[in-house]
Scaffold this motif. Structure first.
Motif, short mmCIF file in Angstrom:
data_model
loop_
_atom_site.label_atom_id
_atom_site.label_comp_id
_atom_site.label_asym_id
_atom_site.label_seq_id
_atom_site.Cartn_x
_atom_site.Cartn_y
_atom_site.Cartn_z
N TYR A 158 -10.18 64.23 56.57
CA TYR A 158 -10.88 63.99 57.84
C TYR A 158 -12.12 64.83 57.85
N LEU A 159 -12.10 66.16 57.53
CA LEU A 159 -13.03 67.19 57.75
C LEU A 159 -13.77 67.40 56.51
N ASN A 160 -14.99 67.71 56.59
CA ASN A 160 -15.99 68.38 55.55
C ASN A 160 -15.82 69.91 55.25
N PHE A 161 -14.83 70.08 54.17
CA PHE A 161 -14.55 71.29 54.00
C PHE A 161 -15.38 71.91 53.02
N SER A 162 -16.48 71.28 52.52
CA SER A 162 -17.62 72.14 51.82
C SER A 162 -18.48 72.72 52.90
N ASN A 163 -18.30 72.67 54.22
CA ASN A 163 -18.99 73.22 55.32
C ASN A 163 -18.14 74.59 55.50
N PRO A 164 -18.86 75.73 55.53
CA PRO A 164 -18.19 76.77 55.77
C PRO A 164 -17.64 77.15 57.11
N LYS A 165 -18.23 76.46 58.16
CA LYS A 165 -17.71 76.43 59.35
C LYS A 165 -16.24 75.90 59.52
N ILE A 166 -15.92 74.84 58.64
CA ILE A 166 -14.62 74.29 58.36
C ILE A 166 -13.86 74.88 57.45
N PRO B 9 -10.63 63.36 64.15
CA PRO B 9 -11.10 64.71 63.69
C PRO B 9 -11.31 65.65 64.67
N PRO B 10 -12.17 65.51 65.61
CA PRO B 10 -12.04 66.51 66.64
C PRO B 10 -10.66 66.85 67.34
N GLY B 11 -9.89 65.75 67.68
CA GLY B 11 -8.58 66.00 67.92
C GLY B 11 -7.63 66.94 67.04
N LEU B 12 -8.06 66.85 65.76
CA LEU B 12 -7.29 67.75 64.68
C LEU B 12 -7.71 69.16 64.84
N ILE B 13 -8.89 69.35 65.07
CA ILE B 13 -9.71 70.58 65.26
C ILE B 13 -9.21 71.12 66.59
N THR B 14 -9.19 70.35 67.70
CA THR B 14 -9.01 70.80 68.78
C THR B 14 -7.40 71.38 69.08
N PHE B 15 -6.56 70.66 68.75
CA PHE B 15 -5.10 70.94 68.87
C PHE B 15 -4.89 71.70 67.42
N TYR B 16 -5.48 72.26 66.77
CA TYR B 16 -4.96 73.03 65.38
C TYR B 16 -4.08 73.98 65.87
#
Length: 681
Positions: A544-552, A603-610
């Motif tokens: 779901y997320l772009n792990f090539s981006n360092p922020k992720i 995707p934002p839900g996975l990040i928010t409730f990580y």
């Protein structure tokens, strides 16, 4: 005087004896050197003899010059009186039992003039050795490099011959061992391949194989499969015939292909085939046999079949893209009956003055001791199924409160439906999202982004240039990604400030059991209770997320397990304490250019409730009824909630037929408005 006379007589009497001994000695020497020519040939073959330390006491000394063709040998002996005498002997007169040795140290090439060699008697060797020496010396085919490598050793033809034979045996043995090893490897590979073939499913993998063994599968449709195989081969031979300008054969094969296709028709088994199918298969077989006799060439046929396979794969890819485009189009298009329903309800809502009707049981709407549900939807029929199925399975329906939020366009229809079809004992509240004045672009990141020119350009002016691009863009242009109803789930504490816990439900779910035990689940300090969706490597964060981006990549684990939105129990008190909504805003602002994830709420839900999600038992929530036709029926029946996530929603014609009954049994098709809009089971 008399003594001197006696000595002279004694010496004269011994002369004949000494003479006889000398003659006997030379006779022996002459007998022993009968093979001297063999030694000469050996010396010529080897040239300069190597140095060697003296191993035994010599019986004679040898002096020779490199330029001389033969070698002079001086033989020394003592007569009867003890006097040392010498005699000259030629090298050619020596026997093969004599071996030359050089007692002088140093490299032979550095010696000048005549050289001294020792003759060693090797007569003690066996007669077999003598025969090997003669055989070896007569062999003129040994290569010079092999001879030069052994110059530092003593000149022993027997030993050298043995070494060479031993080396040849070693080489042959090495080659033989390598060959045996390769044969063993091939045998192991063949055995492994045979075992793999035995484990293959002949029904699936042998579907279009002419050499399949249909008798092993009693339910196989052999005639149908054979005719399909014949059509493929006939098309291949027809193309070859056309390329060779054999028009009659080309036309004949095409005619047989057409006849076979007409006989097969829509049949999926032998029982559905026309009675003349077997006759047509035989006729096609004769045509293929004739074509094979005239056209068959292994390489050409194989090349043609590969070309046909590549063409078929290209057609399949094209059809997949077209299918994806049409499915996305059908999924976002509202069917006519569903479009009719809210129109009829809204018209009667205002015509009969229901807009002035007040909600009942207002005190229950903020009572934290009751069971509260949040449903955000613009689909009247789908929302009614969620409420009906939940109340029907509730042990105490009077304690259940449903908070429904819809948009301004569907607010009248939604409220009209639940005024006329209020569930027994349960409480239903319908709200308009436009009435939430606090939900504006200055507070909500998504609203602010939707008002930007770049997002408007992406959604409304960027027309696709091809079908493949269009299908992808159409997916993310689904209205649900633009609707704030889809993002309102991140503002639950603001929407319901008096509640402690709330159960969030999507409008494409069906409840099959009492859900009240979820309020008693201890979340262990977590905010969100949900069913995890990862199985093996599937549905993890990297999907779901772009792990090539360092922020992720710097903040999240790519192998972290995903979970499902659709049935979630939220602890609103813990939500407020951890300021979860602010976390959502932080990451949503950083994804304005859509480089961290695509559009959507998961995707934002996975990040928010990580690291803030408690995993519920899988029996609470079974997903996939909207896209996976191969789910376990037992799991569906035993699940508390089934979820039609995906494009095949149960109210669409796209729905998977075997799953549709789980949803349709909670629809009241005898309702006046459903009949009016021709909504039927």
């Amino acid at each position: 005087m008399e003594a001197a006379s006696r000595n002279l007589l004694s010496f004269i009497s011994m002369l004949p004896t000494c003479f006889i001994l000398v003659i006997f000695s030379f006779t022996i020497v002459d007998a022993e050197i009968s093979n001297s020519k063999t030694i000469g040939r050996g010396l010529k073959a080897y040239g300069q003899l190597p140095d060697r330390k003296e191993l035994a006491t010599p019986s004679s000394a040898l002096f020779f010059d490199d330029n001389e063709k033969d070698i002079d040998i001086i033989a020394t002996y003592s007569d009867a009186s003890g006097t040392i005498r010498t005699s000259r002997v030629k090298m050619k007169d020596l026997s093969a039992s004599w071996v030359l040795e050089n007692p002088i140290s140093g490299e032979p090439g550095k010696q000048k003039g005549s050289q001294v060699f020792k003759l060693k008697d090797s007569y003690q060797a066996s007669r077999r050795s003598e025969e090997n020496v003669e055989h070896f010396i007569d062999d003129h085919h040994w290569q010079e490099d092999e001879i030069q490598n052994r110059r530092k050793a003593s000149w022993s033809p027997v030993k050298f011959k043995r070494q060479m034979l031993r080396q040849k045996r070693w080489d042959l043995r090495t080659v033989d061992l390598i060959r045996q090893n390769k044969e063993a490897d091939k045998q192991m590979e063949a055995t492994s391949a045979i075992e793999d073939l035995k484990n293959m499913d002949p029904v699936v993998n042998g579907k279009y194989s002419i050499w399949r063994r249909d008798f092993e599968n009693p339910n196989s449709d052999s005639t149908l499969k054979l005719m399909r195989d014949q059509i493929i081969m006939a098309k291949a031979y027809a193309n070859i015939a056309k390329s060779r300008n054999q028009i009659d054969l080309y036309s004949s094969l095409l005619r047989h292909v057409g006849d076979s296709l007409r006989v097969i028709g829509d049949a999926n088994s032998d029982s559905e085939l026309h009675p003349s199918s077997l006759d047509q298969a035989k006729a096609m077989g004769r045509a293929l046999s004739f074509a094979k006799d005239r056209l068959y060439d292994c390489h050409i046929v194989a090349r043609k079949l590969r070309a046909m396979l590549q063409s078929a794969e290209d057609n399949v890819d094209s059809l997949k893209k077209r299918s994806a485009f049409l499915i996305q189009l059908a999924a976002k298009t509202v069917p006519k009956p569903l479009h009719c329903l809210p129109l009829q309800l809204a018209a009667d809502y205002y015509f009969h003055g229901y807009q002035s009707k007040k909600d009942l049981n207002i005190e229950k709407l903020e009572d934290p001791s009751l069971y509260h549900y949040a449903i955000f939807s613009d689909n009247v029929l789908a929302t009614s199924v969620v409420v009906n199925s939940t109340v029907l399975h509730a042990n105490e329906p009077e304690k259940h409160v449903f908070h429904i939020v819809t948009d301004k366009l569907n607010f009248a229809a939604m409220r009209m439906w639940f005024i006329l079809n209020a569930p027994e004992k349960a409480t239903v509240q319908v709200e308009n999202i436009d009435d939430f004045k606090w939900l504006n672009s200055s507070y909500c990141s998504v609203l602010r982004q939707l008002e930007s020119a770049r997002v408007k350009e992406y959604y409304f002016k960027n027309h696709p240039s091809s079908l493949s691009v269009g299908s992808d863009n159409l997916k993310y242009r689904n209205p649900k990604y633009l609707s704030m109803l889809n993002h309102l789930r991140f503002y639950l504490p603001e929407v319901y400030p008096k509640l402690h816990k709330i159960l969030f439900l999507d409008d494409d779910i069906v409840v099959q059991k009492d859900l009240t035990p979820l309020w008693d689940v201890d979340l262990n300090g977590m905010v969100n209770g949900a069913v995890e969706t990862c199985k093996g490597s599937f549905h993890r964060f990297d999907k779901y997320l772009n792990f090539s981006n360092p922020k992720i990549s710097e903040n999240f684990d790519s192998n972290a397990c995903g979970w499902a939105f659709g049935m979630n129990i939220f602890d609103l008190k813990e939500w407020r304490n951890r300021n979860i909504t602010q976390i959502y805003h932080y990451w949503q602002d950083r994804n304005e250019d859509r480089t961290l994830w695509k559009l959507g709420t998961l995707p934002p839900g996975l990040i928010t409730f990580y690291n803030l999600t408690y995993p519920l038992d899988r029996k609470w929530h079974v997903l996939g009824l909207g896209y996976d036709p191969a789910l376990n029926q037992t799991e569906i029946v035993n699940a508390a909630v089934v979820h039609y996530n995906g494009n095949y929603k149960p109210w669409l014609d796209l729905a998977v037929a075997k799953y549709k009954s789980y949803w349709s049994k909670y629809v009241r098709f005898d309702n006046y408005y459903l009949k009016l809009c021709n909504l039927s089971e």
